[in-house]
Design an enzyme around this catalytic site. Structure first.
Site, mmCIF file in Angstrom:
data_model
loop_
_atom_site.group_PDB
_atom_site.id
_atom_site.type_symbol
_atom_site.label_atom_id
_atom_site.label_comp_id
_atom_site.label_asym_id
_atom_site.label_seq_id
_atom_site.Cartn_x
_atom_site.Cartn_y
_atom_site.Cartn_z
ATOM 1 N N ARG A 123 2.678 -29.005 25.930
ATOM 2 C CA ARG A 123 4.220 -29.524 25.637
ATOM 3 C C ARG A 123 4.252 -30.976 25.960
ATOM 4 O O ARG A 123 4.933 -31.710 25.298
ATOM 5 C CB ARG A 123 5.125 -28.628 26.797
ATOM 6 C CG ARG A 123 6.424 -29.361 26.982
ATOM 7 C CD ARG A 123 7.443 -28.452 27.941
ATOM 8 N NE ARG A 123 7.715 -27.116 27.503
ATOM 9 C CZ ARG A 123 7.964 -26.199 28.440
ATOM 10 N NH1 ARG A 123 7.822 -26.123 29.799
ATOM 11 N NH2 ARG A 123 8.137 -24.939 27.884
ATOM 12 N N LYS A 169 3.820 -19.980 26.751
ATOM 13 C CA LYS A 169 4.151 -18.244 27.177
ATOM 14 C C LYS A 169 5.022 -17.881 26.333
ATOM 15 O O LYS A 169 4.852 -16.805 25.472
ATOM 16 C CB LYS A 169 4.268 -18.235 28.588
ATOM 17 C CG LYS A 169 3.243 -18.549 29.632
ATOM 18 C CD LYS A 169 3.498 -18.265 31.145
ATOM 19 C CE LYS A 169 4.530 -19.312 31.738
ATOM 20 N NZ LYS A 169 3.597 -20.556 31.990
ATOM 21 N N THR A 170 6.050 -18.697 26.062
ATOM 22 C CA THR A 170 7.221 -18.407 25.131
ATOM 23 C C THR A 170 6.777 -18.100 23.834
ATOM 24 O O THR A 170 7.205 -17.172 22.944
ATOM 25 C CB THR A 170 8.352 -19.154 25.336
ATOM 26 O OG1 THR A 170 8.829 -19.460 26.658
ATOM 27 C CG2 THR A 170 9.587 -18.853 24.475
ATOM 28 N N THR A 176 5.099 -18.414 36.203
ATOM 29 C CA THR A 176 4.110 -19.608 36.677
ATOM 30 C C THR A 176 3.543 -19.090 38.138
ATOM 31 O O THR A 176 2.743 -19.793 38.516
ATOM 32 C CB THR A 176 4.973 -20.922 36.899
ATOM 33 O OG1 THR A 176 6.040 -20.501 37.655
ATOM 34 C CG2 THR A 176 5.213 -21.422 35.489
ATOM 35 N N ASP A 235 11.841 -14.699 30.903
ATOM 36 C CA ASP A 235 11.226 -15.782 31.470
ATOM 37 C C ASP A 235 11.114 -16.042 33.110
ATOM 38 O O ASP A 235 12.337 -15.342 33.436
ATOM 39 C CB ASP A 235 11.580 -16.991 30.643
ATOM 40 C CG ASP A 235 10.639 -18.126 31.071
ATOM 41 O OD1 ASP A 235 9.285 -18.128 31.380
ATOM 42 O OD2 ASP A 235 10.829 -19.456 30.604
#
Ligand code: ADE
Length: 351
Positions: free
Chosen positions: A238, A85-86, A179, A130
């Protein structure tokens, strides 16, 4: 081929001995540093692998916004941790040719925190927040007019002499990431023009991401090695990049950096107790207690938590989601139940 002692293995008592799990999708301190996430992130659409539907929607919106020289509509990105997302927000900024200011909701506790960010924005810039579901009520109320009318309503003075002073803001784009999209208030959710979900990545995309990261790290993987990492990384880039770094360490110390093949990957990740489907010692302990102590269920979450020495909330939010997603576990009204696939996997695959 690397020569490695066959004693490498994993005891189940290793489960949750320390709190950081190599298969945790949430960012860990080790993900930062010289070759951390920031150095590996794709910067443009062309480098960003996977999420093709979302990329298509957003790239059209960016191209249109560039053509009109307007700010992009506000964007809400939601989905499990570790899916990018980032990274997506940074790609958006790059493709819009503007800066991206990054913050997270817990850092915006006082009104002045968010006011400071908003009044310093330049036209068309991105503000990335975030964990936006954790925004305080005050911060959220300051954001409503800012998002809708590019206006900041500041209360000056106190008590009966207080008044509202409106400050005009430049056109900007808020990119919110969460999330837990369901935890957003509807007035906030409704102010996003583009709401997009990030999904788990398929094997092909994960292999491509691992190959890309390997190139950036100067590693040459042998055929099949990226697949062995891809199938253990729980659909999450990740985790894929983190596993790759553990494989790199292992190759350097126990094997050969020039010969990272599927067998070396297998040995390296066994050392970290990650099995062929991406389950670690904590997951396996959960399955073991469910199968061996409770006959496969149904059993209540609290009972499982007591047997595992964990608290129920941690089990529910940290351990169970991947077991459910893998089809190894079912949640029923009468409690947790192992599936046939879960039983088979537990019987067949040791570390
Ligand atoms: N690294 C992490 N996520 C990625 C992605 N989606 N594409 C390319 N590299 C990545």
């Amino acid at each position: 081929m690397a020569i490695v002692s066959s004693s490498i293995g994993c005891s189940d008592s290793q489960h949750s001995r320390d709190n950081s799990r190599v298969v945790d999708a949430v960012s860990l301190p080790e993900d930062l540093g010289s070759h951390g996430e920031d150095g590996l992130r794709p910067k443009k659409w062309n480098d960003y692998i996977g999420q093709s539907a979302l990329k298509e929607v957003l790239s059209i919106a960016v191209e249109a916004s560039n053509a009109r020289e307007e700010a992009l509509d506000h964007v809400l990105l939601y989905g499990p941790p570790g899916l990018g997302k980032t990274t997506m927000a940074l790609v958006l900024a790059e493709e819009l040719g503007v800066k991206c200011r990054i913050t997270s909701a817990p850092a915006l506790e006082r009104p002045r925190d968010i006011v400071g960010l908003l009044i310093n924005l330049q036209p068309r810039e991105l503000l990335f927040i975030d964990e936006i579901h954790r925004l305080s009520r005050v911060a959220e109320e300051l954001l409503y007019p800012a998002m809708e009318d590019r206006r900041l309503d500041l209360t000056v003075g106190k008590g009966t002499i207080s008044r509202v002073r409106a400050i005009e803001l430049p056109p900007f784009t808020l990119v919110g990431a969460t999330t837990r999209a369901g935890a957003l208030s509807s007035p906030l959710r409704d102010r996003f023009g583009l709401v997009q979900r990030l999904d788990f990545y398929d094997l092909e995309s994960l292999k491509a991401i691992i190959d890309r990261t390997s190139n950036l790290l100067g590693l040459a993987l042998r055929p099949g090695a990226s697949y062995e990492i891809a199938r253990r990384c729980r659909g999450t880039p990740r985790i894929a990049n983190r596993l790759l770094k553990r494989v790199r360490d292992f190759a350097l110390v126990k094997g050969d950096l020039a010969c990272i093949d599927s067998s070396l990957v297998d040995q390296a990740l066994k050392l970290h107790c990650v099995d062929e489907k991406g389950l670690d010692a904590t997951d396996r302990k959960f399955l073991e207690v469910l199968i061996n102590v409770h006959g496969g269920g149904p059993v209540g979450l609290d009972t499982l938590a007591a047997a595992l020495g964990e608290d129920s909330a941690t089990l529910e939010s940290v351990v169970e989601p991947f077991l459910l997603q893998s089809g190894f576990l079912n949640r029923t009204q009468r409690g947790r139940v192992i599936t046939a696939a879960g039983r088979l996997h537990f019987q067949e695959k040791g570390f």
